[in-house]
Write a protein that holds these residues in place. Sequence first.
Motif, PDB file in Angstrom:
ATOM      1  N   ALA A 199       5.633   8.239  -1.308  1.00  0.00           N
ATOM      2  CA  ALA A 199       4.801   7.025  -1.263  1.00  0.00           C
ATOM      3  C   ALA A 199       4.156   6.854   0.100  1.00  0.00           C
ATOM      4  N   PHE A 200       4.874   7.207   1.160  1.00  0.00           N
ATOM      5  CA  PHE A 200       4.369   6.954   2.504  1.00  0.00           C
ATOM      6  C   PHE A 200       4.085   8.256   3.252  1.00  0.00           C
ATOM      7  N   GLU A 201       3.861   9.314   2.466  1.00  0.00           N
ATOM      8  CA  GLU A 201       3.325  10.576   2.971  1.00  0.00           C
ATOM      9  C   GLU A 201       4.087  11.125   4.165  1.00  0.00           C
ATOM     10  N   TRP A 208       3.482   4.623   8.186  1.00  0.00           N
ATOM     11  CA  TRP A 208       2.344   4.945   7.313  1.00  0.00           C
ATOM     12  C   TRP A 208       1.215   3.947   7.519  1.00  0.00           C
ATOM     13  N   GLY A 236       0.824  -1.202   0.000  1.00  0.00           N
ATOM     14  CA  GLY A 236       0.000   0.000   0.000  1.00  0.00           C
ATOM     15  C   GLY A 236       0.857   1.250   0.000  1.00  0.00           C
ATOM     16  N   THR A 237       0.497   2.235  -0.816  1.00  0.00           N
ATOM     17  CA  THR A 237       1.201   3.523  -0.833  1.00  0.00           C
ATOM     18  C   THR A 237       0.166   4.624  -1.051  1.00  0.00           C
ATOM     19  N   SER A 238       0.604   5.850  -0.896  1.00  0.00           N
ATOM     20  CA  SER A 238      -0.194   7.002  -1.308  1.00  0.00           C
ATOM     21  C   SER A 238      -0.624   6.828  -2.756  1.00  0.00           C
ATOM     22  N   ALA A 239      -1.848   7.256  -3.063  1.00  0.00           N
ATOM     23  CA  ALA A 239      -2.340   7.139  -4.433  1.00  0.00           C
ATOM     24  C   ALA A 239      -1.575   8.043  -5.396  1.00  0.00           C
ATOM     25  N   LYS A 240      -0.832   9.022  -4.849  1.00  0.00           N
ATOM     26  CA  LYS A 240      -0.088   9.947  -5.726  1.00  0.00           C
ATOM     27  C   LYS A 240       1.112   9.303  -6.392  1.00  0.00           C
ATOM     28  N   VAL A 241       1.548   8.153  -5.856  1.00  0.00           N
ATOM     29  CA  VAL A 241       2.796   7.538  -6.314  1.00  0.00           C
ATOM     30  C   VAL A 241       2.471   6.263  -7.083  1.00  0.00           C
ATOM     31  N   SER A 244       4.608   3.737  -8.138  1.00  0.00           N
ATOM     32  CA  SER A 244       5.303   2.500  -7.776  1.00  0.00           C
ATOM     33  C   SER A 244       6.463   2.837  -6.852  1.00  0.00           C
TER      34      SER A 244
END
Lengths: 243, 243
Positions: free
Chosen positions: B122-124, B238, A216-221, A223
């Motif tokens: 990715a992990f804000e 995160w 799982g990661t931020s939707a902004k990234v 990969s």
Amino acid sequence: MPPTITSRSNPWFRRFRDAIELHGEEIVLEGPKQIADAMALGWEPIAVLRSEPDASPGDHLVSPALLRSLSETMHSQGVLALFPRPQTSAEAILRDASAPVMILDGVQDPGNVGTIIRLAAAFEAAGVLLTEGCADPYGPKAIRASAGTLLLVPVARSSREEIVRLCRELEVPSFAAVAGGAARPLPPGRSALVLGSEGQGVSVEMRAAAQPISIGTSAKVESLNVAAAAAILLHAAWNRRQR
Amino acid sequence: MPPTITSRSNPWFRRFRDAIELHGEEIVLEGPKQIADAMALGWEPIAVLRSEPDASPGDHLVSPALLRSLSETMHSQGVLALFPRPQTSAEAILRDASAPVMILDGVQDPGNVGTIIRLAAAFEAAGVLLTEGCADPYGPKAIRASAGTLLLVPVARSSREEIVRLCRELEVPSFAAVAGGAARPLPPGRSALVLGSEGQGVSVEMRAAAQPISIGTSAKVESLNVAAAAAILLHAAWNRRQR
């Protein structure tokens, strides 16, 4: 003491150069620490090139300029040693595994290959298999990125086809790290974890034979770096094995 | 349309070259995608150099050879743009944080710097601070390793002394990633996570002001790659924020 090697046509010089450039059946380790570590593990050098005399009688003396010319990417600290490439097989690694085996599917960057080998050592993966198109794990950049751990990890090159066949025959649960799927952890026991190349991701062939696994990661990234993904998945599986 | 720039003494050519080499108050982004992404976020270019004519009337045409000569490490795809270096401050990042702030303490490798910025996106993470001795996060290798995420993450350069002072004044809990201590996770909320250089680890100065935090590994391995350590710690923090 034989004379110092100063010619680029000397057979030893050429054999070291070929090992560095051709990624064939012989590999070169650089610097006193790497070489001593390998010998402590029972590796026997075929030959040693040194730019300064030393107590070791079998070593070949070579001019510093010639040693430097062997490769821009080598940092020899005055000594290089030639070894046979270790001959571990994909089959032996997968058969004996009681922890995840990392499958590098076309990972071209030698820094990523070496970093993943370092992670495999840190989190006690059962080994690392490299498909066609991967950087040579015994190339100098990969060895340096492995920070001395390459010698601790069983490593083998194999084809995608053979790896898929072996995982099926040996009933190894196979997972492919993909971006954007549901987040799920890697099981702690025997498994194959397929990690794709930076640009392409996991190949169609390997993906067809494995269950998808995501972080799982931020939707902004889009990969993660492949070694960062390996770090997160391997660390979590190792942590679960410690319990 | 002004004439094509072909001379290395042209003032625009020299200003781009200085921005690439001197890591000062102006930075260069390369390729149409990076530049379009930055402009979509509201960045305004000071100037654009192109090797082929385009509909954009203010751009400077430059010979392909001159564009190539700007830097061996640039992959311009025919276009470079000059921007003011974003002026976020360490104080603003630490004051507004509600998630970990990454403190890079002398991380010299631009690939590691860019990879950690990608992880911060990715992990804000709340931002990335870079002390003296770090690679420039806006250098071309770091930008490429950040995979387009550099523009999403607040980044500032600062001194160790200032960071220590700010964390104390703003009461930011500070942690230093060190090898071989007891394994403990990074808290999910506001914190400062200090990551050291590959060879040296965290500096004495930063270590004195922070609680040690470690990642459990096999005893055979001395340490992890700095970006791999960042991946594991940031991902866990995160994950806990998502619950």
